[in-house]
Scaffold this motif. Sequence first.
Motif, PDB file in Angstrom:
ATOM      1  N   ASN A  53       0.807  -1.218   0.000  1.00 62.08           N
ATOM      2  CA  ASN A  53       0.000   0.000   0.000  1.00 62.08           C
ATOM      3  C   ASN A  53       0.839   1.267   0.000  1.00 62.08           C
ATOM      4  O   ASN A  53       0.356   2.313   0.395  1.00 62.08           O
ATOM      5  CB  ASN A  53      -0.912   0.024   1.230  1.00 62.08           C
ATOM      6  N   SER A  54       2.075   1.198  -0.438  1.00 63.07           N
ATOM      7  CA  SER A  54       2.901   2.399  -0.346  1.00 63.07           C
ATOM      8  C   SER A  54       2.894   3.255  -1.608  1.00 63.07           C
ATOM      9  O   SER A  54       3.310   4.411  -1.552  1.00 63.07           O
ATOM     10  CB  SER A  54       4.344   2.038   0.030  1.00 63.07           C
ATOM     11  N   VAL A  55       2.411   2.726  -2.725  1.00 62.73           N
ATOM     12  CA  VAL A  55       2.356   3.491  -3.972  1.00 62.73           C
ATOM     13  C   VAL A  55       0.940   3.408  -4.525  1.00 62.73           C
ATOM     14  O   VAL A  55       0.348   2.332  -4.577  1.00 62.73           O
ATOM     15  CB  VAL A  55       3.348   2.939  -5.028  1.00 62.73           C
ATOM     16  N   GLU A  56       0.411   4.545  -4.929  1.00 59.24           N
ATOM     17  CA  GLU A  56      -0.895   4.576  -5.576  1.00 59.24           C
ATOM     18  C   GLU A  56      -0.673   4.799  -7.065  1.00 59.24           C
ATOM     19  O   GLU A  56       0.010   5.742  -7.463  1.00 59.24           O
ATOM     20  CB  GLU A  56      -1.753   5.695  -4.992  1.00 59.24           C
ATOM     21  N   VAL A  57      -1.230   3.910  -7.890  1.00 55.81           N
ATOM     22  CA  VAL A  57      -1.112   4.020  -9.343  1.00 55.81           C
ATOM     23  C   VAL A  57      -2.484   4.413  -9.879  1.00 55.81           C
ATOM     24  O   VAL A  57      -3.471   3.716  -9.643  1.00 55.81           O
ATOM     25  CB  VAL A  57      -0.655   2.689  -9.977  1.00 55.81           C
ATOM     26  N   PRO A  71       5.585   1.616   3.800  1.00 56.52           N
ATOM     27  CA  PRO A  71       4.695   2.356   4.697  1.00 56.52           C
ATOM     28  C   PRO A  71       3.333   2.605   4.047  1.00 56.52           C
ATOM     29  O   PRO A  71       3.243   2.925   2.867  1.00 56.52           O
ATOM     30  CB  PRO A  71       5.410   3.683   4.936  1.00 56.52           C
ATOM     31  N   ARG A  72       2.301   2.441   4.835  1.00 54.40           N
ATOM     32  CA  ARG A  72       0.931   2.628   4.356  1.00 54.40           C
ATOM     33  C   ARG A  72       0.473   4.033   4.723  1.00 54.40           C
ATOM     34  O   ARG A  72       0.686   4.503   5.830  1.00 54.40           O
ATOM     35  CB  ARG A  72       0.042   1.594   5.031  1.00 54.40           C
ATOM     36  N   PRO A  79       1.972   9.748  -0.350  1.00 49.89           N
ATOM     37  CA  PRO A  79       3.276  10.329  -0.661  1.00 49.89           C
ATOM     38  C   PRO A  79       3.902   9.782  -1.940  1.00 49.89           C
ATOM     39  O   PRO A  79       4.784  10.410  -2.512  1.00 49.89           O
ATOM     40  CB  PRO A  79       4.129   9.977   0.556  1.00 49.89           C
ATOM     41  N   ASN A  80       3.475   8.606  -2.389  1.00 43.42           N
ATOM     42  CA  ASN A  80       4.039   7.986  -3.591  1.00 43.42           C
ATOM     43  C   ASN A  80       2.913   7.737  -4.583  1.00 43.42           C
ATOM     44  O   ASN A  80       2.051   6.879  -4.366  1.00 43.42           O
ATOM     45  CB  ASN A  80       4.700   6.655  -3.229  1.00 43.42           C
ATOM     46  N   VAL A  81       2.921   8.506  -5.681  1.00 48.79           N
ATOM     47  CA  VAL A  81       1.843   8.436  -6.662  1.00 48.79           C
ATOM     48  C   VAL A  81       2.431   8.334  -8.060  1.00 48.79           C
ATOM     49  O   VAL A  81       3.384   9.031  -8.397  1.00 48.79           O
ATOM     50  CB  VAL A  81       0.931   9.685  -6.599  1.00 48.79           C
ATOM     51  N   VAL A  82       1.834   7.453  -8.855  1.00 50.39           N
ATOM     52  CA  VAL A  82       2.154   7.352 -10.274  1.00 50.39           C
ATOM     53  C   VAL A  82       0.847   7.553 -11.024  1.00 50.39           C
ATOM     54  O   VAL A  82      -0.138   6.870 -10.733  1.00 50.39           O
ATOM     55  CB  VAL A  82       2.750   5.972 -10.632  1.00 50.39           C
ATOM     56  N   ALA A 110       5.070  11.168 -11.661  1.00 50.85           N
ATOM     57  CA  ALA A 110       5.426  10.328 -10.521  1.00 50.85           C
ATOM     58  C   ALA A 110       5.988  11.189  -9.409  1.00 50.85           C
ATOM     59  O   ALA A 110       6.769  12.105  -9.661  1.00 50.85           O
ATOM     60  CB  ALA A 110       6.449   9.273 -10.932  1.00 50.85           C
ATOM     61  N   SER A 111       5.553  10.893  -8.183  1.00 44.94           N
ATOM     62  CA  SER A 111       6.082  11.619  -7.027  1.00 44.94           C
ATOM     63  C   SER A 111       6.332  10.637  -5.902  1.00 44.94           C
ATOM     64  O   SER A 111       5.629   9.639  -5.766  1.00 44.94           O
ATOM     65  CB  SER A 111       5.104  12.695  -6.578  1.00 44.94           C
ATOM     66  N   GLY A 112       7.339  10.903  -5.126  1.00 43.50           N
ATOM     67  CA  GLY A 112       7.673  10.061  -3.988  1.00 43.50           C
ATOM     68  C   GLY A 112       8.859   9.170  -4.265  1.00 43.50           C
ATOM     69  O   GLY A 112       9.207   8.880  -5.408  1.00 43.50           O
ATOM     70  N   THR A 113       9.489   8.714  -3.200  1.00 47.05           N
ATOM     71  CA  THR A 113      10.709   7.930  -3.316  1.00 47.05           C
ATOM     72  C   THR A 113      10.473   6.502  -3.788  1.00 47.05           C
ATOM     73  O   THR A 113      11.389   5.843  -4.239  1.00 47.05           O
ATOM     74  CB  THR A 113      11.447   7.885  -1.965  1.00 47.05           C
ATOM     75  N   ARG A 114       9.241   6.013  -3.701  1.00 51.35           N
ATOM     76  CA  ARG A 114       8.934   4.641  -4.119  1.00 51.35           C
ATOM     77  C   ARG A 114       8.175   4.592  -5.439  1.00 51.35           C
ATOM     78  O   ARG A 114       7.691   3.529  -5.828  1.00 51.35           O
ATOM     79  CB  ARG A 114       8.104   3.946  -3.046  1.00 51.35           C
ATOM     80  N   ALA A 115       8.041   5.692  -6.131  1.00 51.15           N
ATOM     81  CA  ALA A 115       7.170   5.787  -7.300  1.00 51.15           C
ATOM     82  C   ALA A 115       7.777   5.262  -8.598  1.00 51.15           C
ATOM     83  O   ALA A 115       7.183   5.426  -9.653  1.00 51.15           O
ATOM     84  CB  ALA A 115       6.711   7.234  -7.489  1.00 51.15           C
ATOM     85  N   ASP A 116       8.909   4.624  -8.544  1.00 57.34           N
ATOM     86  CA  ASP A 116       9.509   4.044  -9.746  1.00 57.34           C
ATOM     87  C   ASP A 116       9.040   2.591  -9.865  1.00 57.34           C
ATOM     88  O   ASP A 116       9.391   1.739  -9.060  1.00 57.34           O
ATOM     89  CB  ASP A 116      11.027   4.107  -9.663  1.00 57.34           C
TER      90      ASP A 116
END
Length: 133
Positions: A53-57, A71-72, A79-82, A110-116
């Motif tokens: 649940n850490s990235v929303e696509v 992190p959820r 914080p992490n969006v694509v 894309a935003s956030g450190t996990r968004a790749d």
Amino acid sequence: MAIRRRIDPDQGRNALEMWAAQAALDAAPADRSTIATAVRFTLEELAARAEGNSVEVRVPPFGVTQCIAGPRHTRGTPPNVVETSAGVWLELVTGRTDFATALAGGGIEASGTRADLSEHLPLFTTAELEDRR
């Protein structure tokens, strides 16, 4: 925990195959229903393969999912969006383009450190889709 699928996997895969066949021929784009089914199916597939649940696509207007362990977030904008269009999303999941190229070309926000999502895409290769036909 397995995700709850709303799109029948066979119908979703068929829609994705139809989209891919038309894209390979540079034919007129698939109809809206086919695109919607293919996008929703592939978002569910991403969530199943990269649970979390850490990235929303987001692929407006067709769907959204959360994926990638970490992190959820619970409220507000994650914080992490694509976010991308349906066409770019389907090109990513079939390997017709890669994440870095689409990002550099402005096809992805894309935003956030996990968004790749590079390590999770493509979900299907064009060869896999053609083999089923």
